[in-house]
Scaffold this motif. Structure first.
Motif, PDB file in Angstrom:
ATOM      1  N   THR A 223      45.608  26.952  30.853  1.00 53.34           N
ATOM      2  CA  THR A 223      44.277  26.868  31.443  1.00 53.34           C
ATOM      3  C   THR A 223      44.369  26.662  32.946  1.00 53.34           C
ATOM      4  O   THR A 223      45.253  25.956  33.440  1.00 53.34           O
ATOM      5  CB  THR A 223      43.484  25.711  30.804  1.00 53.34           C
ATOM      6  OG1 THR A 223      43.468  25.897  29.393  1.00 53.34           O
ATOM      7  CG2 THR A 223      42.060  25.685  31.320  1.00 53.34           C
ATOM      8  N   ARG A 224      43.448  27.293  33.669  1.00 54.31           N
ATOM      9  CA  ARG A 224      43.426  27.198  35.128  1.00 54.31           C
ATOM     10  C   ARG A 224      42.226  26.385  35.614  1.00 54.31           C
ATOM     11  O   ARG A 224      41.169  26.353  34.958  1.00 54.31           O
ATOM     12  CB  ARG A 224      43.347  28.599  35.734  1.00 54.31           C
ATOM     13  CG  ARG A 224      44.536  29.482  35.408  1.00 54.31           C
ATOM     14  CD  ARG A 224      45.742  29.139  36.231  1.00 54.31           C
ATOM     15  NE  ARG A 224      46.870  30.039  35.959  1.00 54.31           N
ATOM     16  CZ  ARG A 224      47.992  30.047  36.659  1.00 54.31           C
ATOM     17  NH1 ARG A 224      48.150  29.224  37.671  1.00 54.31           N
ATOM     18  NH2 ARG A 224      48.974  30.870  36.342  1.00 54.31           N
ATOM     19  N   LYS A 225      42.380  25.758  36.764  1.00 57.80           N
ATOM     20  CA  LYS A 225      41.276  25.044  37.407  1.00 57.80           C
ATOM     21  C   LYS A 225      40.471  26.054  38.237  1.00 57.80           C
ATOM     22  O   LYS A 225      40.553  26.094  39.462  1.00 57.80           O
ATOM     23  CB  LYS A 225      41.810  23.930  38.301  1.00 57.80           C
ATOM     24  CG  LYS A 225      42.494  22.801  37.558  1.00 57.80           C
ATOM     25  CD  LYS A 225      42.968  21.733  38.527  1.00 57.80           C
ATOM     26  CE  LYS A 225      43.662  20.588  37.798  1.00 57.80           C
ATOM     27  NZ  LYS A 225      44.148  19.558  38.758  1.00 57.80           N
ATOM     28  N   VAL A 226      39.687  26.849  37.553  1.00 57.58           N
ATOM     29  CA  VAL A 226      38.910  27.897  38.217  1.00 57.58           C
ATOM     30  C   VAL A 226      37.728  27.267  38.939  1.00 57.58           C
ATOM     31  O   VAL A 226      37.058  26.372  38.415  1.00 57.58           O
ATOM     32  CB  VAL A 226      38.414  28.935  37.195  1.00 57.58           C
ATOM     33  CG1 VAL A 226      37.537  29.983  37.871  1.00 57.58           C
ATOM     34  CG2 VAL A 226      39.602  29.594  36.505  1.00 57.58           C
ATOM     35  N   THR A 227      37.481  27.736  40.147  1.00 58.35           N
ATOM     36  CA  THR A 227      36.310  27.290  40.897  1.00 58.35           C
ATOM     37  C   THR A 227      35.351  28.464  41.057  1.00 58.35           C
ATOM     38  O   THR A 227      35.778  29.608  41.188  1.00 58.35           O
ATOM     39  CB  THR A 227      36.710  26.768  42.288  1.00 58.35           C
ATOM     40  OG1 THR A 227      37.498  27.769  42.961  1.00 58.35           O
ATOM     41  CG2 THR A 227      37.516  25.496  42.176  1.00 58.35           C
ATOM     42  N   ARG A 228      34.072  28.149  41.023  1.00 56.10           N
ATOM     43  CA  ARG A 228      33.052  29.201  41.105  1.00 56.10           C
ATOM     44  C   ARG A 228      32.854  29.674  42.537  1.00 56.10           C
ATOM     45  O   ARG A 228      32.948  28.900  43.481  1.00 56.10           O
ATOM     46  CB  ARG A 228      31.723  28.693  40.551  1.00 56.10           C
ATOM     47  CG  ARG A 228      31.686  28.573  39.040  1.00 56.10           C
ATOM     48  CD  ARG A 228      30.293  28.200  38.587  1.00 56.10           C
ATOM     49  NE  ARG A 228      29.923  26.851  39.004  1.00 56.10           N
ATOM     50  CZ  ARG A 228      28.687  26.449  39.211  1.00 56.10           C
ATOM     51  NH1 ARG A 228      27.687  27.308  39.076  1.00 56.10           N
ATOM     52  NH2 ARG A 228      28.428  25.210  39.558  1.00 56.10           N
ATOM     53  N   ALA A 229      32.547  30.959  42.654  1.00 52.85           N
ATOM     54  CA  ALA A 229      32.244  31.548  43.956  1.00 52.85           C
ATOM     55  C   ALA A 229      30.930  32.311  43.848  1.00 52.85           C
ATOM     56  O   ALA A 229      30.604  32.856  42.791  1.00 52.85           O
ATOM     57  CB  ALA A 229      33.366  32.483  44.396  1.00 52.85           C
ATOM     58  N   PRO A 230      30.144  32.376  44.919  1.00 55.56           N
ATOM     59  CA  PRO A 230      28.880  33.107  44.881  1.00 55.56           C
ATOM     60  C   PRO A 230      29.103  34.612  44.918  1.00 55.56           C
ATOM     61  O   PRO A 230      30.154  35.092  45.368  1.00 55.56           O
ATOM     62  CB  PRO A 230      28.154  32.621  46.133  1.00 55.56           C
ATOM     63  CG  PRO A 230      29.269  32.277  47.080  1.00 55.56           C
ATOM     64  CD  PRO A 230      30.369  31.734  46.236  1.00 55.56           C
ATOM     65  N   LEU A 231      28.115  35.345  44.455  1.00 51.81           N
ATOM     66  CA  LEU A 231      28.139  36.809  44.553  1.00 51.81           C
ATOM     67  C   LEU A 231      27.611  37.191  45.929  1.00 51.81           C
ATOM     68  O   LEU A 231      26.421  37.088  46.202  1.00 51.81           O
ATOM     69  CB  LEU A 231      27.292  37.442  43.453  1.00 51.81           C
ATOM     70  CG  LEU A 231      27.240  38.979  43.459  1.00 51.81           C
ATOM     71  CD1 LEU A 231      28.611  39.561  43.146  1.00 51.81           C
ATOM     72  CD2 LEU A 231      26.207  39.481  42.456  1.00 51.81           C
ATOM     73  N   THR A 232      28.490  37.641  46.790  1.00 51.65           N
ATOM     74  CA  THR A 232      28.096  38.018  48.142  1.00 51.65           C
ATOM     75  C   THR A 232      27.636  39.479  48.180  1.00 51.65           C
ATOM     76  O   THR A 232      27.826  40.232  47.217  1.00 51.65           O
ATOM     77  CB  THR A 232      29.258  37.824  49.110  1.00 51.65           C
ATOM     78  OG1 THR A 232      30.335  38.700  48.727  1.00 51.65           O
ATOM     79  CG2 THR A 232      29.757  36.389  49.080  1.00 51.65           C
ATOM     80  N   VAL A 233      27.044  39.855  49.302  1.00 52.91           N
ATOM     81  CA  VAL A 233      26.611  41.245  49.465  1.00 52.91           C
ATOM     82  C   VAL A 233      27.809  42.194  49.388  1.00 52.91           C
ATOM     83  O   VAL A 233      27.767  43.247  48.752  1.00 52.91           O
ATOM     84  CB  VAL A 233      25.871  41.431  50.807  1.00 52.91           C
ATOM     85  CG1 VAL A 233      25.541  42.908  51.032  1.00 52.91           C
ATOM     86  CG2 VAL A 233      24.602  40.589  50.840  1.00 52.91           C
TER      87      VAL A 233
END
Length: 220
Positions: free
Chosen positions: A96-106
């Motif tokens: 398992t990974r410590k995934v961090t969320r990122a926004p959907l950019t243009v």
């Protein structure tokens, strides 16, 4: 056994069409497994998605139409990209990974749209070069190819930690289910894609509490 095969795939066993539907169904099963694993940020999910590309597009291309490699190879590379992208996150347990969320950019949205267009065109292959895809009565093919491309690109978004990728996958899979339902579908293929919708929604809610990525680079 022949009756069971026909009930599941709406095709006679031993025929080219029956084999292709069975392979596509197996590919979709592996993608569903990948979704449930990736919902828990498990690296093994990307291996399942890589196997999905082998089981469906690549095997069908090598057995029936080498032109389909134009679609199968990018489908495989998306799984490889996801495996590489997750390797940039720290481990949290064995797989398992410590995934961090990122926004959907243009920029990422534009790249996603271009990717959908490219995958759709690659999937059409000779149908595009001969102009057949533009003839009347091909709307079902358009919808199925576009939705399949959206699902694949959604995997790429998920690889980058973009939670919205789960929603685009769920929406595309739901449209695909509706398209199959209106066209005498193979029961197995229809059922698997229903689970794809469920798995994508599950992934979206599973990622709701993930930390938002800051501007610091991720350390492998």
């Amino acid at each position: 056994m022949e009756e069971l095969f026909f009930s599941l795939f709406s095709q006679s066993p031993g025929t080219d069409s029956g084999t292709q539907v069975a392979l596509y169904s197996l590919s979709a099963v592996l993608s569903v497994i990948a979704c449930f694993m990736l919902a828990h940020r498990n690296d093994l999910g990307w291996w399942a998605q890589i196997l999905s590309a082998f089981a469906g597009p690549l095997v069908i291309a090598m057995q029936y139409d080498m032109m389909l490699l134009l679609y199968g190879i990018p489908a495989l590379l998306i799984g490889v990209f996801g495996l590489w992208r997750f390797s940039r996150f720290e481990f949290q347990g064995k797989f398992t990974r410590k995934v961090t969320r990122a926004p959907l950019t243009v920029g990422s949205a534009v790249l996603a749209l271009l990717g959908v267009a490219a995958l759709t065109a690659a999937h059409m292959g000779e149908m595009l070069s001969t102009g057949f895809i533009f003839t009347p009565g091909t709307s079902t093919i358009w919808i199925s190819f576009i939705t399949e491309a959206v699902v694949l690109i959604s995997f790429a978004l998920i690889a980058c930690g973009i939670r919205l990728g789960w929603l685009t996958m769920a929406a595309a899979a739901a449209v695909y289910v509706a398209t199959l339902f209106n066209n005498n579908p193979a029961f197995a293929l229809l059922g698997v894609w229903v689970f794809m919708v469920i798995a994508a929604v599950y992934g979206f809610f599973s990622w709701r509490n993930l930390p938002i990525r800051d501007e610091q680079p991720q350390v492998a």
